[in-house]
Scaffold this motif. Sequence first.
Motif, PDB file in Angstrom:
ATOM      1  N   THR A  83       4.651  89.031 -22.042  1.00  0.00           N
ATOM      2  CA  THR A  83       3.944  88.608 -21.492  1.00  0.00           C
ATOM      3  C   THR A  83       2.781  88.313 -22.625  1.00  0.00           C
ATOM      4  OG1 THR A  83       4.560  88.997 -19.403  1.00  0.00           O
ATOM      5  CG2 THR A  83       2.217  88.060 -19.580  1.00  0.00           C
ATOM      6  N   ALA A  84       2.243  88.999 -23.207  1.00  0.00           N
ATOM      7  CA  ALA A  84       1.255  89.224 -24.038  1.00  0.00           C
ATOM      8  C   ALA A  84       1.773  88.176 -25.323  1.00  0.00           C
ATOM      9  CB  ALA A  84       0.909  90.378 -24.613  1.00  0.00           C
ATOM     10  N   ILE A  85       3.017  88.156 -25.677  1.00  0.00           N
ATOM     11  CA  ILE A  85       3.358  87.419 -26.882  1.00  0.00           C
ATOM     12  C   ILE A  85       3.674  85.895 -26.417  1.00  0.00           C
ATOM     13  CG2 ILE A  85       5.503  86.983 -28.325  1.00  0.00           C
ATOM     14  CD1 ILE A  85       5.845  90.193 -28.486  1.00  0.00           C
ATOM     15  N   ALA A  86       4.124  85.736 -25.240  1.00  0.00           N
ATOM     16  CA  ALA A  86       4.456  84.625 -24.660  1.00  0.00           C
ATOM     17  C   ALA A  86       3.201  83.648 -24.507  1.00  0.00           C
ATOM     18  CB  ALA A  86       5.141  84.535 -23.326  1.00  0.00           C
ATOM     19  N   HIS A  87       1.850  84.305 -24.237  1.00  0.00           N
ATOM     20  CA  HIS A  87       0.631  83.472 -24.152  1.00  0.00           C
ATOM     21  C   HIS A  87       0.314  83.089 -25.603  1.00  0.00           C
ATOM     22  CE1 HIS A  87      -3.315  82.732 -23.048  1.00  0.00           C
ATOM     23  NE2 HIS A  87      -3.752  83.224 -24.139  1.00  0.00           N
ATOM     24  N   ARG A  88       0.814  83.298 -26.636  1.00  0.00           N
ATOM     25  CA  ARG A  88       0.458  83.270 -27.904  1.00  0.00           C
ATOM     26  C   ARG A  88       1.694  82.077 -28.626  1.00  0.00           C
ATOM     27  NH1 ARG A  88      -1.567  88.021 -26.920  1.00  0.00           N
ATOM     28  NH2 ARG A  88      -3.638  88.574 -28.194  1.00  0.00           N
ATOM     29  N   TYR A  89       2.830  82.710 -28.237  1.00  0.00           N
ATOM     30  CA  TYR A  89       3.878  81.542 -28.659  1.00  0.00           C
ATOM     31  C   TYR A  89       4.215  80.528 -27.831  1.00  0.00           C
ATOM     32  CZ  TYR A  89       8.887  80.744 -29.237  1.00  0.00           C
ATOM     33  OH  TYR A  89      10.118  79.954 -29.562  1.00  0.00           O
ATOM     34  N   GLY A  90       3.322  80.562 -26.767  1.00  0.00           N
ATOM     35  CA  GLY A  90       3.477  79.337 -25.901  1.00  0.00           C
ATOM     36  C   GLY A  90       2.716  78.213 -26.277  1.00  0.00           C
ATOM     37  N   ALA A  91       1.396  78.638 -27.016  1.00  0.00           N
ATOM     38  CA  ALA A  91       0.692  77.784 -27.945  1.00  0.00           C
ATOM     39  C   ALA A  91       1.366  76.814 -28.707  1.00  0.00           C
ATOM     40  CB  ALA A  91      -0.638  78.630 -28.494  1.00  0.00           C
ATOM     41  N   ALA A  92       2.160  77.616 -29.338  1.00  0.00           N
ATOM     42  CA  ALA A  92       3.154  76.611 -30.427  1.00  0.00           C
ATOM     43  C   ALA A  92       4.229  76.130 -29.991  1.00  0.00           C
ATOM     44  CB  ALA A  92       3.730  77.829 -31.591  1.00  0.00           C
ATOM     45  N   VAL A  93       4.936  76.508 -28.998  1.00  0.00           N
ATOM     46  CA  VAL A  93       5.755  75.753 -28.031  1.00  0.00           C
ATOM     47  C   VAL A  93       5.206  74.417 -27.582  1.00  0.00           C
ATOM     48  CG1 VAL A  93       7.365  75.654 -25.884  1.00  0.00           C
ATOM     49  CG2 VAL A  93       7.019  77.744 -27.460  1.00  0.00           C
ATOM     50  N   ALA A  94       3.914  74.671 -27.043  1.00  0.00           N
ATOM     51  CA  ALA A  94       3.284  73.476 -26.389  1.00  0.00           C
ATOM     52  C   ALA A  94       3.133  72.254 -27.600  1.00  0.00           C
ATOM     53  CB  ALA A  94       1.729  73.693 -25.708  1.00  0.00           C
ATOM     54  N   GLN A  95       2.719  72.682 -28.805  1.00  0.00           N
ATOM     55  CA  GLN A  95       2.743  71.782 -29.806  1.00  0.00           C
ATOM     56  C   GLN A  95       3.912  70.972 -30.233  1.00  0.00           C
ATOM     57  OE1 GLN A  95       1.020  74.415 -32.580  1.00  0.00           O
ATOM     58  NE2 GLN A  95      -0.990  74.706 -31.799  1.00  0.00           N
ATOM     59  N   LYS A  96       5.224  72.057 -30.147  1.00  0.00           N
ATOM     60  CA  LYS A  96       6.288  71.442 -30.284  1.00  0.00           C
ATOM     61  C   LYS A  96       6.767  70.531 -29.234  1.00  0.00           C
ATOM     62  CE  LYS A  96      10.276  73.608 -29.512  1.00  0.00           C
ATOM     63  NZ  LYS A  96      11.447  72.620 -28.907  1.00  0.00           N
ATOM     64  N   VAL A  97       6.317  70.748 -27.939  1.00  0.00           N
ATOM     65  CA  VAL A  97       6.701  69.700 -26.780  1.00  0.00           C
ATOM     66  C   VAL A  97       6.069  68.570 -27.033  1.00  0.00           C
ATOM     67  CG1 VAL A  97       6.457  69.622 -24.379  1.00  0.00           C
ATOM     68  CG2 VAL A  97       7.362  71.837 -25.354  1.00  0.00           C
TER      69      VAL A  97
END
Length: 271
Positions: A194-208
């Motif tokens: 969950t902690a990693i997803a919060h940060r990885y999700g920021a990069a995923v949002a840019q990809k999306v």
Amino acid sequence: METDQPISGEDIVALRAAYRRLEHPGLVDRLTALTGAPLERAAQLLPARWEAVVQEATEAALIKAMRWSAKGVGARPAGGGSDLLLSACSGALGGLGGWATLAAELPVTTTLMLRSIAAIAREEGEDPGEPMTQLACLEVLALGQRSGGTGEAGVTGGYYGLRIALTHHLRKVKLDLLRHGLSAASPALAGLLTAIAHRYGAAVAQKVAAQAVPLLGAAAGAAVNTLFLKHFQALAHAHFTLRRLERTHGEAVVRQLYLEYGRLYTGRVGQ
């Protein structure tokens, strides 16, 4: 094993290159250059609450990727053409299907990412089959898109600051490792993901957002995913280079040299 041998000029060069990659990754700039459109404008085309949906999809993708990559992790050379080709194909499908395919495409992309990162770890002298190396691979996903600060405060809030922030979760996971082994069902591992997803999700949002640019379709989806994979491969090379240097010279020595170069580098950039 840590030694007291002096750090070589070659290692200093490697450490400085790692700093530049980790503190100034520039994912947004690269995606903007690729798509020819600001990501903020592209994001306006996405549904309401899209960032929350990305976060949910990211957490689910991490769990699936952990399970899928459990076998054959690190089996291919780092940066191999097969990883890039598969990532491009996955991105092309995402580009064709758009927003609706995120939940299906993201676990595939993340699994490819983890396997590629594990291969890089092996190149730097670590065993991808070891649970602690697998946790270090997950740390790479948390590096995402960040920017360096000025002086020591900025640097400690960067790469080493992130590692410190994850320490609490990692300690709990290590205890679970001693008792039960690394399992996707571990509550401690769930907290770390969950902690990693919060940060990885920021990069995923840019990809999306990049894949949402109108009229780009499958070709853009493939290009975005390839760039995304290469971005995290570069971060992985830097991360595992520093871990290799820490094993040789000690974390305190490497961190101090990292901080010193950070002050020097940000001073030059600010001139």
